[in-house]
Scaffold this motif. Structure first.
Motif, PDB file in Angstrom:
ATOM      1  N   ILE A  88      12.563 -24.100  18.999  1.00 40.44           N
ATOM      2  CA  ILE A  88      12.560 -22.637  18.957  1.00 40.44           C
ATOM      3  C   ILE A  88      13.223 -22.083  20.221  1.00 40.44           C
ATOM      4  CG2 ILE A  88      10.290 -22.408  20.013  1.00 40.44           C
ATOM      5  CD1 ILE A  88       9.773 -20.009  18.177  1.00 40.44           C
ATOM      6  N   GLU A  89      13.955 -20.986  20.069  1.00 41.63           N
ATOM      7  CA  GLU A  89      14.556 -20.307  21.218  1.00 41.63           C
ATOM      8  C   GLU A  89      14.098 -18.857  21.217  1.00 41.63           C
ATOM      9  OE1 GLU A  89      18.801 -20.577  21.359  1.00 41.63           O
ATOM     10  OE2 GLU A  89      18.771 -22.746  21.575  1.00 41.63           O
ATOM     11  N   SER A  99      14.616  -3.362  26.328  1.00 34.66           N
ATOM     12  CA  SER A  99      14.337  -4.790  26.259  1.00 34.66           C
ATOM     13  C   SER A  99      14.269  -5.231  24.798  1.00 34.66           C
ATOM     14  CB  SER A  99      13.000  -5.066  26.952  1.00 34.66           C
ATOM     15  OG  SER A  99      12.639  -6.409  26.823  1.00 34.66           O
ATOM     16  N   TYR A 100      15.060  -6.230  24.450  1.00 35.03           N
ATOM     17  CA  TYR A 100      15.094  -6.761  23.094  1.00 35.03           C
ATOM     18  C   TYR A 100      14.780  -8.252  23.154  1.00 35.03           C
ATOM     19  CZ  TYR A 100      17.606  -2.475  22.065  1.00 35.03           C
ATOM     20  OH  TYR A 100      17.958  -1.159  21.941  1.00 35.03           O
ATOM     21  N   PHE A 101      14.125  -8.757  22.115  1.00 31.05           N
ATOM     22  CA  PHE A 101      13.883 -10.189  22.003  1.00 31.05           C
ATOM     23  C   PHE A 101      14.643 -10.717  20.799  1.00 31.05           C
ATOM     24  CE2 PHE A 101      10.423  -9.148  24.763  1.00 31.05           C
ATOM     25  CZ  PHE A 101      10.142 -10.313  25.452  1.00 31.05           C
ATOM     26  N   TYR A 102      15.220 -11.902  20.951  1.00 33.80           N
ATOM     27  CA  TYR A 102      15.880 -12.611  19.860  1.00 33.80           C
ATOM     28  C   TYR A 102      15.137 -13.933  19.692  1.00 33.80           C
ATOM     29  CZ  TYR A 102      19.585  -9.269  20.768  1.00 33.80           C
ATOM     30  OH  TYR A 102      20.298  -8.113  20.953  1.00 33.80           O
ATOM     31  N   ILE A 103      14.696 -14.199  18.476  1.00 34.54           N
ATOM     32  CA  ILE A 103      13.917 -15.406  18.200  1.00 34.54           C
ATOM     33  C   ILE A 103      14.686 -16.224  17.173  1.00 34.54           C
ATOM     34  CG2 ILE A 103      11.710 -16.269  17.347  1.00 34.54           C
ATOM     35  CD1 ILE A 103      10.747 -13.281  18.146  1.00 34.54           C
ATOM     36  N   ARG A 104      14.852 -17.500  17.453  1.00 38.57           N
ATOM     37  CA  ARG A 104      15.606 -18.410  16.587  1.00 38.57           C
ATOM     38  C   ARG A 104      14.727 -19.610  16.283  1.00 38.57           C
ATOM     39  NH1 ARG A 104      17.752 -22.662  18.415  1.00 38.57           N
ATOM     40  NH2 ARG A 104      19.219 -23.841  17.226  1.00 38.57           N
ATOM     41  N   ILE A 127      15.374 -13.625  14.160  1.00 32.36           N
ATOM     42  CA  ILE A 127      14.646 -12.364  14.178  1.00 32.36           C
ATOM     43  C   ILE A 127      15.011 -11.624  15.451  1.00 32.36           C
ATOM     44  CG2 ILE A 127      12.347 -11.328  14.181  1.00 32.36           C
ATOM     45  CD1 ILE A 127      11.521 -14.197  13.009  1.00 32.36           C
ATOM     46  N   LYS A 128      15.255 -10.335  15.319  1.00 32.28           N
ATOM     47  CA  LYS A 128      15.541  -9.490  16.477  1.00 32.28           C
ATOM     48  C   LYS A 128      14.490  -8.393  16.523  1.00 32.28           C
ATOM     49  CE  LYS A 128      18.782  -6.144  18.259  1.00 32.28           C
ATOM     50  NZ  LYS A 128      19.845  -5.235  17.927  1.00 32.28           N
ATOM     51  N   THR A 129      13.980  -8.120  17.712  1.00 31.89           N
ATOM     52  CA  THR A 129      13.043  -7.013  17.861  1.00 31.89           C
ATOM     53  C   THR A 129      13.791  -5.798  18.403  1.00 31.89           C
ATOM     54  OG1 THR A 129      12.407  -7.541  20.137  1.00 31.89           O
ATOM     55  CG2 THR A 129      11.167  -8.622  18.380  1.00 31.89           C
ATOM     56  N   ARG A 130      13.228  -4.656  18.157  1.00 37.90           N
ATOM     57  CA  ARG A 130      13.797  -3.417  18.697  1.00 37.90           C
ATOM     58  C   ARG A 130      13.192  -3.142  20.066  1.00 37.90           C
ATOM     59  NH1 ARG A 130      12.570  -1.135  13.133  1.00 37.90           N
ATOM     60  NH2 ARG A 130      14.422  -1.666  11.976  1.00 37.90           N
ATOM     61  N   GLU A 131      13.690  -2.096  20.698  1.00 37.60           N
ATOM     62  CA  GLU A 131      13.216  -1.745  22.037  1.00 37.60           C
ATOM     63  C   GLU A 131      11.714  -1.468  22.058  1.00 37.60           C
ATOM     64  OE1 GLU A 131      13.977   1.660  25.429  1.00 37.60           O
ATOM     65  OE2 GLU A 131      15.204   1.641  23.637  1.00 37.60           O
ATOM     66  N   ASN A 132      11.194  -0.875  20.989  1.00 37.78           N
ATOM     67  CA  ASN A 132       9.760  -0.558  20.949  1.00 37.78           C
ATOM     68  C   ASN A 132       8.895  -1.754  20.532  1.00 37.78           C
ATOM     69  OD1 ASN A 132      10.215  -0.783  18.222  1.00 37.78           O
ATOM     70  ND2 ASN A 132       9.695   1.329  17.733  1.00 37.78           N
ATOM     71  N   SER A 134       9.093  -3.418  17.584  1.00 40.44           N
ATOM     72  CA  SER A 134       9.056  -3.655  16.140  1.00 40.44           C
ATOM     73  C   SER A 134      10.153  -4.650  15.755  1.00 40.44           C
ATOM     74  CB  SER A 134       9.204  -2.344  15.376  1.00 40.44           C
ATOM     75  OG  SER A 134      10.451  -1.761  15.652  1.00 40.44           O
ATOM     76  N   VAL A 135      10.028  -5.218  14.568  1.00 40.15           N
ATOM     77  CA  VAL A 135      10.904  -6.313  14.145  1.00 40.15           C
ATOM     78  C   VAL A 135      11.935  -5.826  13.141  1.00 40.15           C
ATOM     79  CG1 VAL A 135      10.910  -8.541  12.957  1.00 40.15           C
ATOM     80  CG2 VAL A 135       9.077  -7.994  14.538  1.00 40.15           C
ATOM     81  N   ASP A 136      13.211  -6.203  13.347  1.00 38.63           N
ATOM     82  CA  ASP A 136      14.254  -5.952  12.353  1.00 38.63           C
ATOM     83  C   ASP A 136      14.084  -6.935  11.194  1.00 38.63           C
ATOM     84  OD1 ASP A 136      15.514  -3.862  13.606  1.00 38.63           O
ATOM     85  OD2 ASP A 136      17.043  -5.100  14.568  1.00 38.63           O
ATOM     86  N   GLU A 137      14.860  -6.738  10.143  1.00 38.83           N
ATOM     87  CA  GLU A 137      14.816  -7.654   9.009  1.00 38.83           C
ATOM     88  C   GLU A 137      15.216  -9.062   9.461  1.00 38.83           C
ATOM     89  OE1 GLU A 137      13.973  -7.341   5.684  1.00 38.83           O
ATOM     90  OE2 GLU A 137      13.124  -5.461   6.380  1.00 38.83           O
ATOM     91  N   PRO A 138      14.478 -10.083   9.041  1.00 38.27           N
ATOM     92  CA  PRO A 138      14.857 -11.452   9.419  1.00 38.27           C
ATOM     93  C   PRO A 138      16.125 -11.873   8.697  1.00 38.27           C
ATOM     94  CG  PRO A 138      13.034 -11.479   7.868  1.00 38.27           C
ATOM     95  CD  PRO A 138      13.289 -10.044   8.205  1.00 38.27           C
ATOM     96  N   GLN A 139      16.842 -12.794   9.296  1.00 36.48           N
ATOM     97  CA  GLN A 139      18.081 -13.316   8.705  1.00 36.48           C
ATOM     98  C   GLN A 139      18.013 -14.825   8.631  1.00 36.48           C
ATOM     99  OE1 GLN A 139      20.951 -11.944  11.565  1.00 36.48           O
ATOM    100  NE2 GLN A 139      21.527 -10.210  10.272  1.00 36.48           N
TER     101      GLN A 139
END
Length: 147
Positions: A88-89, A99-104, A127-132, A134-139
């Motif tokens: 996992i990354e 601040s954004y998080f990217y999860i792979r 998965i990418k999170t937004r600044e607040n 919350s989570v964007d749609e997974p890809q």
């Protein structure tokens, strides 16, 4: 060699006679916790796993970034089998816009195309999170799709 087999056989008989049996008990939940790049805020990624037919399937994924908790909609992308949590990354991108998080999370088998076989690449749940938080749609990204 023969002595080792006899000793191993006696241990199994002794273990069975005492009523002890050994079972493989894989985890049903995996949790990752950490801090953002500055060490101020925290994140937590909790994955629930089921094992139908002895195959690991990701059934739920909850992400907590700072004070915001979100559940990733896995039904929209289909089953995620054999998630590789050892690879996992988690990347924290901090800039002027927040601040954004990217999860792979890699999963499944190594791709069948030449590029994937050479680099041992598997499909990925991204998965990418937004600044607040919350989570964007997974890809789902397949290493053989060229993306």
């Amino acid at each position: 060699m023969r002595i080792a087999i006899v000793v191993a056989g006696l241990l199994v008989i002794a273990s069975s006679a005492l009523g002890n049996e050994m079972f493989i008990v894989p985890p049903t939940e995996v949790v990752f916790r950490g801090h953002d790049a500055y060490g101020d805020g925290t994140y937590e990624i909790a994955a629930e796993i089921a094992y139908p037919d002895n195959n690991a399937i990701l059934t739920a994924l909850r992400i907590a970034i700072y004070d915001k908790q979100s559940t990733v909609d896995l039904e929209s992308i289909g089953p995620i089998s054999a998630p590789d949590f050892g690879a996992i990354e988690i990347v924290n991108d901090i800039g002027v816009y927040g601040s954004y998080f990217y999860i792979r999370i890699p999963f499944g088998e190594v791709g069948k195309c030449r590029k994937a076989r050479r680099s041992h690449s598997k499909p990925e749940l991204r998965i990418k999170t937004r600044e607040n938080g919350s989570v964007d749609e997974p890809q789902i990204l397949d290493p053989c799709d060229g993306s």
